[in-house]
Design a protein around this motif. Structure first.
Motif, PDB file in Angstrom:
ATOM      1  N   TRP A   1      13.320   5.160  24.390  1.00 39.98           N
ATOM      2  CA  TRP A   1      12.136   5.514  23.662  1.00 39.98           C
ATOM      3  C   TRP A   1      12.404   5.330  22.076  1.00 39.98           C
ATOM      4  CZ3 TRP A   1       9.824  10.905  25.502  1.00 39.98           C
ATOM      5  CH2 TRP A   1       8.781  10.370  26.538  1.00 39.98           C
TER       6      TRP A   1
ATOM      7  N   TYR B   1       9.604   7.161  29.661  1.00 35.26           N
ATOM      8  CA  TYR B   1       8.649   8.202  30.369  1.00 35.26           C
ATOM      9  C   TYR B   1       9.150   8.558  31.712  1.00 35.26           C
ATOM     10  CZ  TYR B   1       5.231  11.072  31.968  1.00 35.26           C
ATOM     11  OH  TYR B   1       4.399  11.845  32.597  1.00 35.26           O
TER      12      TYR B   1
ATOM     13  N   TRP C   1       8.671  12.456  22.548  1.00 30.74           N
ATOM     14  CA  TRP C   1       8.290  11.180  22.097  1.00 30.74           C
ATOM     15  C   TRP C   1       7.808  11.245  20.480  1.00 30.74           C
ATOM     16  CZ3 TRP C   1       8.343   6.242  21.853  1.00 30.74           C
ATOM     17  CH2 TRP C   1       7.299   5.637  21.170  1.00 30.74           C
TER      18      TRP C   1
END
Length: 156
Positions: free
Chosen positions: A43, A67, A112
């Motif tokens: 990420w 994810y 995130w």
């Protein structure tokens, strides 16, 4: 004859060891810390790719990877499979954002969003009086350079 007996005993010992390892639970052998660090790295690299605006294919590849790993980690935490010591080995960007939420998707979204925002701010130069467009170009350059320096394309 004695040689065959020794080989038989060794073979049975090896089979027993393999069966014992095979009977261990998945949680006992799974490195949650490594899984969390890989999710976070994927990420981070996704964020760098988005900010740089030059690595869109990599962003499209890395986001789903991050994810999937993050969701797996969060399910493990919620299910009690991740020990406190393993949670302590996770990146701070994960641990400070996993306090709770209505679902794994929600918590992953918080992780995130907070980490993207922090990286965006970190890469934005603090040049007094400089036009925003100039700052944005420098930010893109910094993100692209960091993407390369961190070998983001190697995360699989």
């Amino acid at each position: 004859m004695a040689y065959r007996a020794i080989i038989l005993v060794r073979s049975l010992t090896l089979v027993g060891a393999i069966c014992a390892v095979g009977s261990m639970s998945f949680a006992d052998t799974f490195d949650w810390g490594a899984r969390g660090r890989k999710a976070f790295a994927a990420w981070q690299c996704t964020s760098l790719a988005i900010i740089s605006e030059t690595n869109t294919e990599e962003a499209e590849r890395l986001f789903p990877l991050g994810y999937a790993l993050m969701a797996e980690l969060l399910h493990g935490i919620q299910g009690g499979d991740v020990s406190e010591s393993e949670i302590n080995r996770l990146p701070i960007g994960i641990t400070m954002n996993i306090g709770g939420g209505p679902s794994v998707d929600f918590i992953a979204g918080v992780v995130w969003a907070n980490n993207f925002s922090a990286l965006y701010d970190e890469l934005m130069p603090d040049i007094e009086g400089a036009p925003f467009d100039d700052k944005k170009e420098l930010q893109k350059y910094k993100a692209e350079t960091r993407f390369r320096n961190e070998n983001c394309e190697l995360i699989r």
